[in-house]
Scaffold this motif. Structure first.
Motif, PDB file in Angstrom:
ATOM      1  N   GLY B  26     -45.284  42.668 -36.620  1.00 47.91           N
ATOM      2  CA  GLY B  26     -45.193  41.485 -37.452  1.00 47.91           C
ATOM      3  C   GLY B  26     -43.815  41.351 -38.049  1.00 47.91           C
ATOM      4  O   GLY B  26     -43.011  42.261 -37.994  1.00 47.91           O
ATOM      5  N   ILE B  27     -43.555  40.227 -38.647  1.00 49.31           N
ATOM      6  CA  ILE B  27     -42.263  40.048 -39.299  1.00 49.31           C
ATOM      7  C   ILE B  27     -42.197  41.006 -40.490  1.00 49.31           C
ATOM      8  O   ILE B  27     -43.072  41.016 -41.336  1.00 49.31           O
ATOM      9  N   PRO B  28     -41.201  41.866 -40.559  1.00 50.99           N
ATOM     10  CA  PRO B  28     -41.196  42.898 -41.589  1.00 50.99           C
ATOM     11  C   PRO B  28     -40.913  42.336 -42.977  1.00 50.99           C
ATOM     12  O   PRO B  28     -40.150  41.382 -43.127  1.00 50.99           O
ATOM     13  N   MET B  30     -39.413  43.242 -46.838  1.00 47.26           N
ATOM     14  CA  MET B  30     -38.369  44.120 -47.351  1.00 47.26           C
ATOM     15  C   MET B  30     -38.838  44.722 -48.669  1.00 47.26           C
ATOM     16  O   MET B  30     -39.515  44.057 -49.457  1.00 47.26           O
ATOM     17  N   VAL B  33     -36.377  50.979 -52.139  1.00 43.39           N
ATOM     18  CA  VAL B  33     -36.740  52.388 -52.257  1.00 43.39           C
ATOM     19  C   VAL B  33     -35.511  53.172 -52.704  1.00 43.39           C
ATOM     20  O   VAL B  33     -34.371  52.718 -52.541  1.00 43.39           O
ATOM     21  N   SER B  34     -35.754  54.341 -53.276  1.00 45.36           N
ATOM     22  CA  SER B  34     -34.657  55.234 -53.673  1.00 45.36           C
ATOM     23  C   SER B  34     -34.599  56.401 -52.702  1.00 45.36           C
ATOM     24  O   SER B  34     -35.579  57.103 -52.504  1.00 45.36           O
ATOM     25  N   VAL B 205     -31.961  51.396 -51.973  1.00 46.46           N
ATOM     26  CA  VAL B 205     -31.738  50.631 -50.743  1.00 46.46           C
ATOM     27  C   VAL B 205     -32.909  49.682 -50.502  1.00 46.46           C
ATOM     28  O   VAL B 205     -34.014  49.905 -50.986  1.00 46.46           O
ATOM     29  N   GLU B 206     -32.615  48.639 -49.779  1.00 47.33           N
ATOM     30  CA  GLU B 206     -33.664  47.709 -49.373  1.00 47.33           C
ATOM     31  C   GLU B 206     -33.940  47.979 -47.902  1.00 47.33           C
ATOM     32  O   GLU B 206     -33.038  47.930 -47.072  1.00 47.33           O
ATOM     33  N   ARG B 207     -35.166  48.303 -47.584  1.00 46.63           N
ATOM     34  CA  ARG B 207     -35.480  48.679 -46.205  1.00 46.63           C
ATOM     35  C   ARG B 207     -36.605  47.799 -45.669  1.00 46.63           C
ATOM     36  O   ARG B 207     -37.412  47.258 -46.442  1.00 46.63           O
ATOM     37  N   PRO B 208     -36.697  47.701 -44.362  1.00 43.25           N
ATOM     38  CA  PRO B 208     -37.817  46.960 -43.787  1.00 43.25           C
ATOM     39  C   PRO B 208     -39.104  47.756 -43.938  1.00 43.25           C
ATOM     40  O   PRO B 208     -39.100  48.980 -43.805  1.00 43.25           O
ATOM     41  N   PHE B 210     -42.412  48.311 -42.170  1.00 40.13           N
ATOM     42  CA  PHE B 210     -43.080  48.024 -40.893  1.00 40.13           C
ATOM     43  C   PHE B 210     -44.593  48.082 -41.036  1.00 40.13           C
ATOM     44  O   PHE B 210     -45.099  48.875 -41.783  1.00 40.13           O
TER      45      PHE B 210
END
Lengths: 299, 210
Positions: B26-28, B30, B33-34, B205-208, B210
Protein backbone atom coordinates in the motif's frame (compact mmCIF):
# COMPACT_ATOMS: atom_id res chain seq x y z
CA UNK A 1 34.68 13.21 11.39
CA UNK A 2 31.19 12.21 10.68
CA UNK A 3 29.40 10.40 7.94
CA UNK A 4 26.09 11.04 6.25
CA UNK A 5 25.55 7.38 5.55
CA UNK A 6 22.68 6.75 7.92
CA UNK A 7 20.87 9.62 6.29
CA UNK A 8 21.80 8.26 2.91
CA UNK A 9 20.47 4.83 3.76
CA UNK A 10 17.19 6.27 4.90
CA UNK A 11 17.01 8.51 1.89
CA UNK A 12 17.52 5.52 -0.30
CA UNK A 13 14.57 3.81 1.33
CA UNK A 14 12.46 6.93 1.27
CA UNK A 15 13.32 7.71 -2.28
CA UNK A 16 12.64 4.21 -3.47
CA UNK A 17 9.27 4.25 -1.82
CA UNK A 18 8.28 7.71 -2.82
CA UNK A 19 9.86 7.80 -6.21
CA UNK A 20 6.73 7.28 -8.20
CA UNK A 21 4.27 8.49 -5.60
CA UNK A 22 5.35 11.84 -4.22
CA UNK A 23 7.90 14.53 -4.86
CA UNK A 24 10.77 13.25 -2.77
CA UNK A 25 12.46 15.48 -0.26
CA UNK A 26 15.10 14.69 2.30
CA UNK A 27 13.85 14.35 5.85
CA UNK A 28 17.21 14.13 7.53
CA UNK A 29 19.78 16.81 7.03
CA UNK A 30 22.74 15.13 8.64
CA UNK A 31 23.48 11.92 10.36
CA UNK A 32 26.25 9.67 11.41
CA UNK A 33 27.07 6.01 11.78
CA UNK A 34 30.42 5.51 13.43
CA UNK A 35 30.99 2.18 11.67
CA UNK A 36 34.06 0.64 10.10
CA UNK A 37 33.82 -0.30 6.43
CA UNK A 38 33.42 -3.98 7.30
CA UNK A 39 30.60 -3.32 9.69
CA UNK A 40 28.98 -0.87 7.31
CA UNK A 41 28.59 -3.81 4.95
CA UNK A 42 26.85 -5.84 7.65
CA UNK A 43 24.68 -2.90 8.57
CA UNK A 44 23.54 -2.20 5.02
CA UNK A 45 23.24 -5.81 3.78
CA UNK A 46 19.43 -5.95 4.16
CA UNK A 47 19.20 -2.84 2.03
CA UNK A 48 20.97 -4.68 -0.78
CA UNK A 49 18.64 -7.63 -0.30
CA UNK A 50 15.62 -5.35 -0.35
CA UNK A 51 16.77 -3.59 -3.47
CA UNK A 52 17.52 -6.86 -5.22
CA UNK A 53 14.21 -8.40 -4.22
CA UNK A 54 12.22 -5.44 -5.46
CA UNK A 55 14.19 -4.05 -8.39
CA UNK A 56 14.42 -7.48 -10.00
CA UNK A 57 10.71 -8.21 -9.64
CA UNK A 58 7.83 -7.61 -12.02
CA UNK A 59 10.02 -6.78 -14.99
CA UNK A 60 8.65 -9.39 -17.41
CA UNK A 61 5.11 -10.68 -17.03
CA UNK A 62 4.52 -12.76 -20.12
CA UNK A 63 6.15 -15.27 -22.39
CA UNK A 64 4.09 -14.08 -25.32
CA UNK A 65 6.05 -11.72 -27.56
CA UNK A 66 4.40 -11.19 -30.97
CA UNK A 67 6.77 -11.78 -33.85
CA UNK A 68 5.39 -9.21 -36.27
CA UNK A 69 2.80 -7.14 -34.44
CA UNK A 70 3.67 -3.82 -32.90
CA UNK A 71 2.99 -3.60 -29.17
CA UNK A 72 3.28 -0.71 -26.77
CA UNK A 73 2.51 -0.41 -23.09
CA UNK A 74 3.09 2.04 -20.29
CA UNK A 75 2.35 1.36 -16.67
CA UNK A 76 3.63 1.05 -13.16
CA UNK A 77 4.72 -1.79 -10.94
CA UNK A 78 4.91 -1.84 -7.16
CA UNK A 79 7.11 -4.44 -5.53
CA UNK A 80 7.41 -5.32 -1.88
CA UNK A 81 9.43 -7.76 0.19
CA UNK A 82 9.30 -8.61 3.88
CA UNK A 83 12.29 -8.92 6.15
CA UNK A 84 12.92 -11.93 8.37
CA UNK A 85 14.10 -11.68 11.97
CA UNK A 86 17.57 -12.72 10.87
CA UNK A 87 17.77 -9.66 8.63
CA UNK A 88 17.47 -7.40 11.66
CA UNK A 89 20.81 -8.31 13.26
CA UNK A 90 24.37 -8.84 12.20
CA UNK A 91 27.52 -9.88 14.02
CA UNK A 92 30.01 -7.04 13.86
CA UNK A 93 33.72 -7.38 13.28
CA UNK A 94 35.79 -5.80 16.02
CA UNK A 95 37.47 -2.68 14.64
CA UNK A 96 41.21 -2.15 15.02
CA UNK A 97 42.23 -1.65 18.63
CA UNK A 98 39.02 -3.09 20.05
CA UNK A 99 38.38 -6.65 21.21
CA UNK A 100 34.86 -7.39 22.38
CA UNK A 101 34.46 -9.36 25.59
CA UNK A 102 31.77 -11.52 24.01
CA UNK A 103 30.24 -11.75 20.56
CA UNK A 104 27.15 -9.59 20.39
CA UNK A 105 24.69 -9.15 17.55
CA UNK A 106 23.75 -5.56 16.74
CA UNK A 107 21.01 -3.94 14.61
CA UNK A 108 21.18 -3.73 10.85
CA UNK A 109 19.65 -0.85 8.92
CA UNK A 110 16.25 -2.55 9.28
CA UNK A 111 16.78 -3.58 12.91
CA UNK A 112 15.76 -2.05 16.22
CA UNK A 113 15.86 1.70 16.68
CA UNK A 114 18.07 1.46 19.77
CA UNK A 115 21.79 1.14 19.40
CA UNK A 116 23.85 -1.42 21.28
CA UNK A 117 26.89 -0.86 23.47
CA UNK A 118 29.40 -3.70 23.27
CA UNK A 119 31.97 -3.98 26.06
CA UNK A 120 35.55 -4.61 25.10
CA UNK A 121 38.68 -5.79 26.82
CA UNK A 122 40.57 -3.31 28.96
CA UNK A 123 37.54 -1.11 29.63
CA UNK A 124 37.02 -0.06 26.02
CA UNK A 125 33.48 0.11 24.58
CA UNK A 126 32.00 0.23 21.10
CA UNK A 127 28.58 1.66 20.34
CA UNK A 128 26.69 0.45 17.28
CA UNK A 129 23.90 2.58 15.77
CA UNK A 130 20.25 1.59 15.65
CA UNK A 131 18.32 0.70 12.54
CA UNK A 132 15.01 1.95 11.15
CA UNK A 133 12.89 -0.93 12.45
CA UNK A 134 11.50 -1.83 9.04
CA UNK A 135 9.41 -4.93 8.41
CA UNK A 136 9.69 -4.66 4.66
CA UNK A 137 10.83 -2.71 1.68
CA UNK A 138 8.79 -1.33 -1.19
CA UNK A 139 9.57 0.27 -4.47
CA UNK A 140 7.28 1.50 -7.22
CA UNK A 141 8.48 2.32 -10.70
CA UNK A 142 7.02 3.33 -14.04
CA UNK A 143 7.71 0.97 -16.91
CA UNK A 144 7.39 1.24 -20.66
CA UNK A 145 7.61 -1.49 -23.29
CA UNK A 146 7.83 -1.48 -27.05
CA UNK A 147 7.85 -4.62 -29.12
CA UNK A 148 6.83 -6.66 -32.10
CA UNK A 149 9.95 -6.78 -34.21
CA UNK A 150 11.16 -10.32 -34.84
CA UNK A 151 9.67 -11.47 -31.59
CA UNK A 152 11.56 -8.95 -29.50
CA UNK A 153 10.28 -6.51 -26.90
CA UNK A 154 12.26 -3.71 -25.28
CA UNK A 155 11.44 -2.62 -21.73
CA UNK A 156 12.67 0.40 -19.76
CA UNK A 157 12.24 1.90 -16.31
CA UNK A 158 13.37 5.37 -15.41
CA UNK A 159 13.14 7.81 -12.52
CA UNK A 160 15.13 11.00 -11.98
CA UNK A 161 14.59 13.28 -9.01
CA UNK A 162 16.26 16.37 -7.66
CA UNK A 163 16.53 15.90 -3.90
CA UNK A 164 16.50 19.64 -3.37
CA UNK A 165 17.68 20.77 0.04
CA UNK A 166 19.03 17.39 1.01
CA UNK A 167 22.47 18.38 -0.36
CA UNK A 168 22.73 14.82 -1.61
CA UNK A 169 22.27 15.85 -5.19
CA UNK A 170 20.15 13.81 -7.53
CA UNK A 171 18.48 10.48 -7.37
CA UNK A 172 18.54 8.54 -10.62
CA UNK A 173 17.21 5.12 -11.48
CA UNK A 174 17.35 3.60 -14.93
CA UNK A 175 16.70 0.11 -16.18
CA UNK A 176 16.66 -1.28 -19.69
CA UNK A 177 16.39 -4.71 -21.23
CA UNK A 178 14.20 -6.89 -23.31
CA UNK A 179 12.67 -10.23 -24.09
CA UNK A 180 12.96 -12.40 -27.14
CA UNK A 181 10.39 -14.99 -28.09
CA UNK A 182 11.67 -18.53 -27.89
CA UNK A 183 8.37 -20.13 -28.78
CA UNK A 184 8.49 -18.64 -32.29
CA UNK A 185 11.21 -21.19 -33.00
CA UNK A 186 9.24 -24.04 -31.43
CA UNK A 187 5.66 -23.61 -32.62
CA UNK A 188 4.40 -26.78 -30.93
CA UNK A 189 5.21 -25.69 -27.40
CA UNK A 190 2.17 -25.78 -25.09
CA UNK A 191 3.11 -22.40 -23.64
CA UNK A 192 4.51 -19.11 -24.86
CA UNK A 193 8.15 -18.89 -23.92
CA UNK A 194 10.54 -15.92 -23.91
CA UNK A 195 14.03 -15.24 -22.63
CA UNK A 196 14.74 -11.88 -21.02
CA UNK A 197 17.57 -9.78 -19.67
CA UNK A 198 17.34 -6.52 -17.74
CA UNK A 199 20.04 -4.21 -16.36
CA UNK A 200 19.32 -1.54 -13.75
CA UNK A 201 21.33 1.27 -12.21
CA UNK A 202 20.36 3.15 -9.09
CA UNK A 203 22.32 6.18 -7.90
CA UNK A 204 21.74 8.49 -4.98
CA UNK A 205 23.71 11.69 -4.75
CA UNK A 206 27.19 12.19 -6.04
CA UNK A 207 28.10 8.51 -5.76
CA UNK A 208 26.86 8.28 -2.17
CA UNK A 209 25.01 5.03 -2.80
CA UNK A 210 25.04 3.22 -6.09
CA UNK A 211 23.34 -0.04 -6.96
CA UNK A 212 23.60 -2.11 -10.10
CA UNK A 213 21.34 -5.07 -10.80
CA UNK A 214 21.27 -7.64 -13.58
CA UNK A 215 18.36 -10.00 -14.12
CA UNK A 216 17.98 -12.92 -16.54
CA UNK A 217 14.92 -15.10 -16.86
CA UNK A 218 12.99 -17.57 -18.92
CA UNK A 219 9.30 -16.76 -18.80
CA UNK A 220 6.44 -19.10 -19.76
CA UNK A 221 2.81 -18.08 -19.99
CA UNK A 222 -0.44 -19.18 -21.51
CA UNK A 223 -3.58 -17.23 -22.25
CA UNK A 224 -6.94 -18.48 -20.91
CA UNK A 225 -9.55 -15.96 -22.06
CA UNK A 226 -8.67 -12.78 -20.13
CA UNK A 227 -6.33 -14.52 -17.73
CA UNK A 228 -2.73 -15.26 -18.39
CA UNK A 229 -0.82 -17.16 -15.70
CA UNK A 230 2.94 -16.98 -15.98
CA UNK A 231 5.97 -18.67 -14.48
CA UNK A 232 9.53 -17.42 -14.62
CA UNK A 233 12.82 -18.96 -13.66
CA UNK A 234 15.74 -16.60 -13.53
CA UNK A 235 18.92 -15.32 -11.99
CA UNK A 236 19.57 -12.03 -10.18
CA UNK A 237 22.76 -10.23 -9.36
CA UNK A 238 23.08 -7.07 -7.27
CA UNK A 239 26.02 -4.84 -6.41
CA UNK A 240 25.83 -2.03 -3.88
CA UNK A 241 28.55 0.57 -3.43
CA UNK A 242 28.67 3.18 -0.72
CA UNK A 243 31.01 6.11 -1.10
CA UNK A 244 31.23 9.03 1.27
CA UNK A 245 34.04 11.54 1.22
CA UNK A 246 34.89 13.40 4.40
CA UNK A 247 36.47 16.61 3.18
CA UNK A 248 37.63 17.56 6.67
CA UNK A 249 39.32 14.27 7.38
CA UNK A 250 40.06 11.84 4.54
CA UNK A 251 40.79 9.14 7.15
CA UNK A 252 37.08 9.05 7.87
CA UNK A 253 35.97 8.81 4.25
CA UNK A 254 34.09 5.68 3.32
CA UNK A 255 34.30 3.65 0.12
CA UNK A 256 32.66 0.27 0.51
CA UNK A 257 31.72 -2.22 -2.17
CA UNK A 258 29.25 -4.62 -0.66
CA UNK A 259 29.88 -8.12 -1.89
CA UNK A 260 27.84 -8.96 -4.99
CA UNK A 261 24.69 -10.86 -4.11
CA UNK A 262 23.48 -13.40 -6.68
CA UNK A 263 20.53 -15.73 -6.43
CA UNK A 264 18.01 -17.78 -8.35
CA UNK A 265 14.66 -16.16 -9.00
CA UNK A 266 11.28 -17.88 -9.26
CA UNK A 267 8.21 -15.93 -10.35
CA UNK A 268 4.61 -17.11 -10.20
CA UNK A 269 2.08 -14.62 -11.46
CA UNK A 270 -1.18 -13.99 -13.15
CA UNK A 271 -2.13 -11.24 -15.51
CA UNK A 272 -5.59 -10.19 -16.54
CA UNK A 273 -5.81 -8.54 -19.91
CA UNK A 274 -8.61 -6.72 -21.57
CA UNK A 275 -8.18 -4.31 -24.46
CA UNK A 276 -5.97 -1.35 -23.53
CA UNK A 277 -5.67 -2.39 -19.87
CA UNK A 278 -4.01 -5.18 -17.96
CA UNK A 279 -3.27 -5.79 -14.30
CA UNK A 280 -0.96 -8.33 -12.77
CA UNK A 281 -0.14 -9.86 -9.45
CA UNK A 282 2.88 -12.04 -8.79
CA UNK A 283 4.91 -13.77 -6.13
CA UNK A 284 8.68 -13.79 -6.27
CA UNK A 285 11.11 -16.04 -4.44
CA UNK A 286 14.48 -14.41 -4.94
CA UNK A 287 16.95 -12.52 -2.73
CA UNK A 288 13.91 -12.01 -0.56
CA UNK A 289 10.41 -13.30 -1.02
CA UNK A 290 7.79 -10.77 -1.93
CA UNK A 291 4.82 -9.72 -3.96
CA UNK A 292 4.31 -7.30 -6.79
CA UNK A 293 1.37 -5.87 -8.59
CA UNK A 294 0.77 -3.27 -11.20
CA UNK A 295 -1.10 -2.00 -14.14
CA UNK A 296 -0.30 -1.47 -17.81
CA UNK A 297 -2.04 0.54 -20.49
CA UNK A 298 -1.34 -0.18 -24.07
CA UNK A 299 -1.94 -2.38 -27.03
CA UNK B 1 -22.85 -8.86 -20.44
CA UNK B 2 -23.11 -6.95 -17.17
CA UNK B 3 -22.13 -10.05 -15.23
CA UNK B 4 -19.01 -10.45 -17.31
CA UNK B 5 -17.95 -6.85 -16.79
CA UNK B 6 -18.54 -7.05 -13.03
CA UNK B 7 -16.41 -10.17 -12.86
CA UNK B 8 -13.63 -8.38 -14.70
CA UNK B 9 -13.87 -5.43 -12.35
CA UNK B 10 -13.45 -7.72 -9.35
CA UNK B 11 -10.55 -9.30 -11.13
CA UNK B 12 -8.81 -5.95 -11.32
CA UNK B 13 -9.73 -4.46 -8.00
CA UNK B 14 -9.56 -7.62 -5.87
CA UNK B 15 -5.80 -7.96 -5.67
CA UNK B 16 -5.44 -4.26 -4.98
CA UNK B 17 -7.82 -4.44 -2.03
CA UNK B 18 -6.21 -7.58 -0.67
CA UNK B 19 -2.79 -6.01 -0.84
CA UNK B 20 -3.97 -2.74 0.60
CA UNK B 21 -5.55 -4.59 3.53
CA UNK B 22 -2.31 -6.43 4.07
CA UNK B 23 -0.39 -3.14 3.76
CA UNK B 24 1.61 -4.78 1.03
CA UNK B 25 2.41 -2.75 -0.94
CA UNK B 26 0.00 0.00 0.00
CA UNK B 27 0.99 3.61 -0.16
CA UNK B 28 3.26 4.03 2.87
CA UNK B 29 2.49 6.37 5.73
CA UNK B 30 5.26 8.43 7.27
CA UNK B 31 6.05 8.42 10.97
CA UNK B 32 8.65 10.00 13.25
CA UNK B 33 11.03 7.74 15.10
CA UNK B 34 14.20 8.24 17.14
CA UNK B 35 17.21 6.26 16.00
CA UNK B 36 20.42 5.85 17.96
CA UNK B 37 23.17 7.48 15.96
CA UNK B 38 26.85 7.29 16.79
CA UNK B 39 29.41 9.98 16.09
CA UNK B 40 33.00 8.88 16.11
CA UNK B 41 35.69 11.36 17.12
CA UNK B 42 39.35 11.13 17.80
CA UNK B 43 42.16 13.19 19.27
CA UNK B 44 45.83 12.81 18.39
CA UNK B 45 48.65 13.26 20.86
CA UNK B 46 51.64 14.03 18.67
CA UNK B 47 55.26 13.56 19.69
CA UNK B 48 58.58 14.45 18.17
CA UNK B 49 61.31 12.04 19.20
CA UNK B 50 64.58 13.92 18.75
CA UNK B 51 67.95 13.13 20.27
CA UNK B 52 66.79 12.08 23.67
CA UNK B 53 63.64 9.95 23.68
CA UNK B 54 62.05 11.93 26.50
CA UNK B 55 59.33 14.07 25.00
CA UNK B 56 56.06 15.67 25.88
CA UNK B 57 53.10 16.04 23.58
CA UNK B 58 51.24 19.21 22.80
CA UNK B 59 48.22 19.85 24.91
CA UNK B 60 45.23 18.15 23.32
CA UNK B 61 41.88 19.82 23.89
CA UNK B 62 38.30 18.68 23.55
CA UNK B 63 36.27 21.81 23.02
CA UNK B 64 32.76 21.16 24.28
CA UNK B 65 31.13 23.93 22.26
CA UNK B 66 32.74 22.69 19.06
CA UNK B 67 31.71 19.13 19.86
CA UNK B 68 28.13 20.15 20.61
CA UNK B 69 27.96 22.19 17.40
CA UNK B 70 29.26 19.26 15.40
CA UNK B 71 26.72 16.90 16.92
CA UNK B 72 23.89 19.36 16.34
CA UNK B 73 25.02 19.81 12.75
CA UNK B 74 24.50 16.08 12.42
CA UNK B 75 21.00 16.33 13.90
CA UNK B 76 21.94 14.49 17.07
CA UNK B 77 19.82 15.88 19.89
CA UNK B 78 22.45 16.77 22.49
CA UNK B 79 19.84 16.39 25.23
CA UNK B 80 19.51 12.71 24.38
CA UNK B 81 23.20 11.90 24.52
CA UNK B 82 23.74 9.28 27.18
CA UNK B 83 26.98 7.65 26.14
CA UNK B 84 30.50 8.95 25.55
CA UNK B 85 33.06 6.16 25.57
CA UNK B 86 36.61 5.43 24.48
CA UNK B 87 36.48 2.63 21.95
CA UNK B 88 40.07 2.23 20.76
CA UNK B 89 43.56 3.58 21.24
CA UNK B 90 46.09 3.24 18.44
CA UNK B 91 49.58 4.50 17.82
CA UNK B 92 51.89 4.82 14.85
CA UNK B 93 54.82 6.65 13.33
CA UNK B 94 54.09 9.67 11.12
CA UNK B 95 57.64 10.54 9.99
CA UNK B 96 60.90 8.60 10.09
CA UNK B 97 63.91 10.78 9.40
CA UNK B 98 66.83 8.45 10.02
CA UNK B 99 68.91 6.82 7.30
CA UNK B 100 68.91 3.45 9.06
CA UNK B 101 65.67 1.64 9.77
CA UNK B 102 66.75 -0.20 12.89
CA UNK B 103 65.43 2.25 15.47
CA UNK B 104 63.59 0.64 18.35
CA UNK B 105 62.09 1.74 21.65
CA UNK B 106 62.56 -0.27 24.81
CA UNK B 107 60.42 0.12 27.91
CA UNK B 108 58.29 2.77 26.25
CA UNK B 109 55.83 4.46 28.59
CA UNK B 110 53.14 7.09 28.11
CA UNK B 111 51.57 8.93 31.00
CA UNK B 112 48.54 11.18 30.49
CA UNK B 113 47.70 14.17 32.65
CA UNK B 114 44.48 16.16 32.76
CA UNK B 115 45.24 19.84 33.03
CA UNK B 116 41.96 20.65 34.83
CA UNK B 117 42.43 18.19 37.71
CA UNK B 118 46.14 17.33 37.46
CA UNK B 119 45.15 13.67 37.60
CA UNK B 120 47.49 11.31 35.79
CA UNK B 121 47.44 7.73 34.58
CA UNK B 122 49.77 5.49 32.62
CA UNK B 123 48.25 4.57 29.27
CA UNK B 124 50.91 2.03 28.34
CA UNK B 125 54.13 0.83 29.86
CA UNK B 126 57.01 -1.57 29.13
CA UNK B 127 56.40 -1.38 25.39
CA UNK B 128 59.24 -2.69 23.23
CA UNK B 129 58.73 -1.86 19.58
CA UNK B 130 60.57 -1.48 16.28
CA UNK B 131 59.88 2.02 15.02
CA UNK B 132 60.19 1.88 11.22
CA UNK B 133 57.55 -0.84 10.66
CA UNK B 134 55.03 1.49 12.30
CA UNK B 135 55.55 4.20 9.70
CA UNK B 136 52.14 5.12 8.28
CA UNK B 137 50.43 2.53 10.46
CA UNK B 138 48.06 2.70 13.38
CA UNK B 139 48.23 -0.31 15.69
CA UNK B 140 47.01 -1.10 19.15
CA UNK B 141 49.51 -0.86 22.01
CA UNK B 142 49.22 -3.06 25.09
CA UNK B 143 47.24 -0.85 27.42
CA UNK B 144 47.92 -0.37 31.10
CA UNK B 145 44.94 -1.25 33.35
CA UNK B 146 44.26 2.24 34.67
CA UNK B 147 44.74 4.19 31.44
CA UNK B 148 41.41 3.44 29.82
CA UNK B 149 39.58 3.98 33.10
CA UNK B 150 41.22 7.39 33.34
CA UNK B 151 40.02 8.25 29.84
CA UNK B 152 36.52 6.90 30.44
CA UNK B 153 36.29 9.09 33.52
CA UNK B 154 37.27 12.01 31.32
CA UNK B 155 34.56 10.96 28.82
CA UNK B 156 32.03 10.94 31.66
CA UNK B 157 32.96 14.52 32.39
CA UNK B 158 32.65 15.36 28.68
CA UNK B 159 29.14 13.87 28.72
CA UNK B 160 28.18 15.98 31.71
CA UNK B 161 29.67 19.09 30.12
CA UNK B 162 27.68 18.47 26.93
CA UNK B 163 24.53 18.71 29.05
CA UNK B 164 25.55 21.51 31.41
CA UNK B 165 27.85 23.59 29.20
CA UNK B 166 30.64 23.70 31.75
CA UNK B 167 33.53 23.41 31.65
CA UNK B 168 33.94 24.55 28.09
CA UNK B 169 36.96 22.39 27.37
CA UNK B 170 39.07 19.52 28.61
CA UNK B 171 42.82 19.42 28.05
CA UNK B 172 45.20 16.48 28.28
CA UNK B 173 48.92 16.23 27.79
CA UNK B 174 51.12 13.16 27.43
CA UNK B 175 54.62 12.50 28.71
CA UNK B 176 56.79 9.78 27.22
CA UNK B 177 59.78 7.92 28.60
CA UNK B 178 61.84 4.94 27.51
CA UNK B 179 65.11 3.99 25.84
CA UNK B 180 65.75 4.65 22.18
CA UNK B 181 68.17 2.22 20.52
CA UNK B 182 70.73 2.22 19.03
CA UNK B 183 72.00 4.87 21.43
CA UNK B 184 75.03 5.84 19.33
CA UNK B 185 72.86 7.59 16.74
CA UNK B 186 70.46 10.49 17.14
CA UNK B 187 66.80 9.61 17.37
CA UNK B 188 64.66 11.35 14.76
CA UNK B 189 61.08 10.36 14.15
CA UNK B 190 57.56 11.62 14.80
CA UNK B 191 54.73 9.53 16.19
CA UNK B 192 51.25 9.87 17.53
CA UNK B 193 48.74 8.24 19.79
CA UNK B 194 45.18 8.36 18.48
CA UNK B 195 42.34 8.04 20.95
CA UNK B 196 38.98 7.24 19.35
CA UNK B 197 35.85 7.99 21.29
CA UNK B 198 32.19 7.70 20.41
CA UNK B 199 29.21 9.83 21.26
CA UNK B 200 25.79 8.18 21.03
CA UNK B 201 22.52 10.09 20.93
CA UNK B 202 19.15 10.13 19.26
CA UNK B 203 18.31 11.40 15.81
CA UNK B 204 14.72 12.13 14.94
CA UNK B 205 13.89 10.78 11.50
CA UNK B 206 10.78 10.43 9.42
CA UNK B 207 10.54 6.96 7.95
CA UNK B 208 8.06 5.09 5.80
CA UNK B 209 5.71 2.82 7.71
CA UNK B 210 5.25 -0.31 5.61
Amino acid sequence: MTSRLLRSALLLILTAVLASLLPARAQIEENVLGLSDENLEGYLAPLRTGLSGTMNAAIFRTGYIPTHKATFSIGAAAMAIGYDDEDRLYTPVDPAGFTSVEQTDVPTVVGDLDGVLVEGEGGLSQVYPGGFDLDGFEIAVPQISLGGLYGTKLTARWIALDLGDSDLGDFAYFGIGGQHSISQYFPNLPVDLAAGVFVQNFRLGDEVIRARAVHFDLMASRQFRVLQPYVGIGYDSMELQVEEEDEDDPDLSVDVDLERESNAHLTLGIQARIPVLSVFFEFNAAAASGFALGVDFGM
Amino acid sequence: MRKTMLWKLILFVGPLLILQGAKCPGIPEMEDVSVTAVAEEYVDLEFEARGSINAESDVVTIDIDDLREELEDNDIDVGTIDTVVVHSILYGVTAYNEAETDRSIVNGRLELTRLDTDESAVLFDDVDVAVHPLLGELVAPPLAPGGVGFLNELMGDVLEALHTGTPSEFAVTGAVSGQSEPTERETNFDWRVRIYYQVAGEVEVERPSF
